[in-house]
Design a protein around this motif. Structure first.
Motif, PDB file in Angstrom:
ATOM      1  N   ARG A  44      37.609  40.497  24.016  1.00  0.00           N
ATOM      2  CA  ARG A  44      37.621  41.856  23.466  1.00  0.00           C
ATOM      3  C   ARG A  44      37.858  42.919  24.523  1.00  0.00           C
ATOM      4  O   ARG A  44      37.431  42.780  25.666  1.00  0.00           O
ATOM      5  CB  ARG A  44      36.288  42.128  22.743  1.00  0.00           C
ATOM      6  CG  ARG A  44      36.215  41.320  21.473  1.00  0.00           C
ATOM      7  CD  ARG A  44      34.920  41.423  20.714  1.00  0.00           C
ATOM      8  NE  ARG A  44      35.087  40.592  19.519  1.00  0.00           N
ATOM      9  CZ  ARG A  44      35.075  39.266  19.551  1.00  0.00           C
ATOM     10  NH1 ARG A  44      34.832  38.627  20.659  1.00  0.00           N
ATOM     11  NH2 ARG A  44      35.309  38.582  18.454  1.00  0.00           N
TER      12      ARG A  44
ATOM     13  N   LYS B  13      26.372  31.089  17.757  1.00  0.00           N
ATOM     14  CA  LYS B  13      25.786  31.989  18.748  1.00  0.00           C
ATOM     15  C   LYS B  13      25.866  33.415  18.232  1.00  0.00           C
ATOM     16  O   LYS B  13      26.921  33.830  17.742  1.00  0.00           O
ATOM     17  CB  LYS B  13      26.583  31.897  20.049  1.00  0.00           C
ATOM     18  CG  LYS B  13      26.072  32.843  21.126  1.00  0.00           C
ATOM     19  CD  LYS B  13      27.153  33.332  22.067  1.00  0.00           C
ATOM     20  CE  LYS B  13      28.089  34.311  21.434  1.00  0.00           C
ATOM     21  NZ  LYS B  13      29.053  34.941  22.323  1.00  0.00           N
TER      22      LYS B  13
ATOM     23  N   GLU C 162      24.728  37.663  19.163  1.00  0.00           N
ATOM     24  CA  GLU C 162      24.249  38.590  20.189  1.00  0.00           C
ATOM     25  C   GLU C 162      23.569  39.759  19.491  1.00  0.00           C
ATOM     26  O   GLU C 162      24.036  40.226  18.451  1.00  0.00           O
ATOM     27  CB  GLU C 162      25.421  39.083  21.042  1.00  0.00           C
ATOM     28  CG  GLU C 162      26.022  37.987  21.898  1.00  0.00           C
ATOM     29  CD  GLU C 162      27.054  38.512  22.890  1.00  0.00           C
ATOM     30  OE1 GLU C 162      26.901  39.644  23.388  1.00  0.00           O
ATOM     31  OE2 GLU C 162      28.008  37.774  23.157  1.00  0.00           O
TER      32      GLU C 162
ATOM     33  N   ASP D 263      28.324  42.410  18.222  1.00  0.00           N
ATOM     34  CA  ASP D 263      29.430  41.531  18.613  1.00  0.00           C
ATOM     35  C   ASP D 263      30.118  40.949  17.376  1.00  0.00           C
ATOM     36  O   ASP D 263      30.380  41.665  16.430  1.00  0.00           O
ATOM     37  CB  ASP D 263      28.857  40.444  19.534  1.00  0.00           C
ATOM     38  CG  ASP D 263      29.889  39.851  20.476  1.00  0.00           C
ATOM     39  OD1 ASP D 263      30.578  40.627  21.157  1.00  0.00           O
ATOM     40  OD2 ASP D 263      30.003  38.618  20.525  1.00  0.00           O
ATOM     41  N   GLU D 264      30.445  39.671  17.421  1.00  0.00           N
ATOM     42  CA  GLU D 264      31.062  38.979  16.287  1.00  0.00           C
ATOM     43  C   GLU D 264      30.019  38.057  15.684  1.00  0.00           C
ATOM     44  O   GLU D 264      29.011  37.766  16.337  1.00  0.00           O
ATOM     45  CB  GLU D 264      32.264  38.165  16.762  1.00  0.00           C
ATOM     46  CG  GLU D 264      31.884  37.090  17.774  1.00  0.00           C
ATOM     47  CD  GLU D 264      33.067  36.236  18.217  1.00  0.00           C
ATOM     48  OE1 GLU D 264      34.087  36.182  17.520  1.00  0.00           O
ATOM     49  OE2 GLU D 264      32.937  35.603  19.276  1.00  0.00           O
TER      50      GLU D 264
END
Ligand code: ATP
Ligand code: MG
Length: 320
Positions: free
Chosen positions: A40, A219, A221, A234-235
Motif C-alpha cells: 500500500r 491476520k 491489524e 488495514d485490510e
C-alpha cells in the motif's frame, strides 16, 4: 493501560516517504505521500485522515516482487470493504466517508489515522505456515500447547490466537506468546486483541464456509483512535492476509491448494524460477541478496484468477 492518543506515526520500519513511481507527475497529485508498505501507498487527507491505496504489488517471502498482478489492489480493496460491512457489529473499523481521487478509484480506502498496535493479530483454525513449522519443532504455537500427532493442514480443536511481532521492513515477523503481547500493550489490551481476533476469525470462517472456502488462518491489524477506542484497520480477510483453501480439496497431511499467494511462492521455489532466496545470505534491504525474478505471464494470469475466484466465491458478486 492508557492508549496513546492522537495522530499515528508511520509504522516502525516503514519505507521513507518517497513518491511511488518517482518524481514528475507522481500519483496522488497534491496529496502528501506519507509512506509506502510492501503493498500500500499511504497519503494524507485533510482532517487527520488517511488514503490507503492498494497497489498491484505482490510480496512473497518478505520481498516485493518486480512484477505486479493486474487488478490485485482493486480486488483487495473491494473484498476488505465487503468484510468491514460483514464484521461491523463485532468491531468498529477505520473507514470514513471521504471522496476518493479519481486516479485511485476502486483501489483506495479513506480511513481514520490510527495509532497502530505493533502486533500482527493472527488467528488460526488449521495448522499451516509458521504455525505448522512451530508445532513440528515444539508441539506448541505461540506458547499454546497442542495435542500430539497433528499433521500439516490439520484442523485445530478450537481456533487459537497466535500473535506475531510486526517486524521492521526487511525482517521476518516472529510468533510471540500472549504474555509478550501483554508486556507490549498491557494485559487488558492483549485480552481485547485476542477476543476481537478470534471473533473476526470465527465470523469470517463461518461466512466463507458457506461458499466452500476454509479460512485456515487470518491476520488483522488494530489501532487506537483519538478517543482511545480500538478499531479494526488495514485490510481484512483478503488472500494477502489469510489462507483460503477450497474445502472440497482439503486433505490434511500435505500442503493445501489455496486461493492466495502460495501459488506464487511455489513458483518462486521451482527450478523454472531458478531463484535461491537464501543466496547472498541476507535480505536486499539489510545486505546483499539476489532479488526475486520477474514472474512469467502465466503465473501472473493464474494468480490474478485465484484472487478473483476468492473474491467471487466469498462475496457472491461477479468481478467486473
Ligand atoms: N487506519 C490506519 N492508520 C494508520 N496506519 C494504518 C491504518 N491502516 C493500516 N495502516 C498501516 O498501513 C500500512 C499498509 O501498508 P502495507 O499493507 O503495504 O503494509 P506492510 O505491512 O508493509 O505489508 P504487508 O501487508 O505485505 O505485511 C501498514 O503498515 C499498516 O499497519
Ligand atoms: Mg499489510
Amino acid at each position: 493501560m492508557t492508549p496513546p492518543p492522537g495522530a499515528a506515526t508511520p509504522p516502525q520500519g516503514a519505507a521513507p516517504a518517497r513518491p511511488p513511481g518517482g518524481g514528475g507527475d507522481r500519483p496522488g497529485g497534491p496529496l502528501k505521500h506519507l509512506y509506502s508498505g510492501k503493498v500500500r501507498d499511504i497519503y494524507q487527507l485533510p482532517g487527520g485522515r488517511l488514503l490507503l491505496v492498494a497497489t498491484d504489488r505482490i510480496s512473497a517471502y518478505d520481498y516485493v516482487l518486480p512484477t505486479p498482478i493486474p487488478d490485485k489492489g482493486k480486488i483487495l480493496t473491494r473484498l476488505s470493504l465487503w468484510w468491514f460491512g460483514q464484521l461491523a457489529d463485532l468491531v468498529p473499523n477505520h473507514l470514513v466517508d471521504a471522496p476518493i481521487p479519481a486516479e485511485f478509484a476502486g483501489r483506495a480506502m479513506a480511513c481514520q489515522q490510527l495509532s497502530m498496535i505493533g502486533v500482527e493479530c493472527v488467528a488460526r483454525g488449521y495448522l499451516a505456515g509458521s504455525g505448522w513449522h512451530d508445532y513440528r519443532r515444539t508441539g506448541a504455537v505461540c506458547g499454546v500447547a497442542l495435542q500430539p500427532g497433528l499433521t500439516e493442514g490439520a484442523r485445530l480443536p478450537e481456533p487459537i490466537f497466535t500473535p506475531a511481532t510486526k517486524a521492521p521492513r526487511g525482517q521476518h515477523d516472529e510468533n510471540i506468546p500472549l504474555a509478550s503481547v501483554a508486556g507490549l500493550v498491557g494485559a487488558d489490551a492483549a485480552a481485547e486483541l485476542e477476543r476481537i481476533t478470534l471473533e473476526v476469525y470465527r465470523r469470517g470462517a463461518a461466512i466463507a464456509a458457506g461458499s466452500g472456502i476454509i479460512v485456515a488462518d487470518t491476520k488483522i491489524e488494530l489501532g487506537y483512535d483519538a478517543q482511545g477506542r480500538l478499531l479494526l484497520a488495514d485490510e481484512v480477510l483478503t488472500p494477502d492476509s489469510s489462507r483460503f483453501w477450497p474445502a472440497d480439496r482439503w486433505r490434511p497431511g500435505r500442503p493445501q491448494p489455496s486461493f492466495d499467494k502460495q501459488f506464487v511462492r511455489d513458483w518462486l521455489d521451482s527450478p523454472e524460477a531458478g531463484w535461491d532466496r537464501h543466496q547472498g545470505g541476507a535480505h536486499p534491504e539489510t545486505g546483499p541478496g539476489t532479488p526475486p525474478p520477474e514472474l512469467p505471464g502465466w503465473v501472473v494470469e493464474r494468480t490474478r484468477a485465484l484472487y478473483i475466484e476468492a473474491y467471487e466465491r466469498i462475496t457472491g458478486d461477479r468481478w467486473t
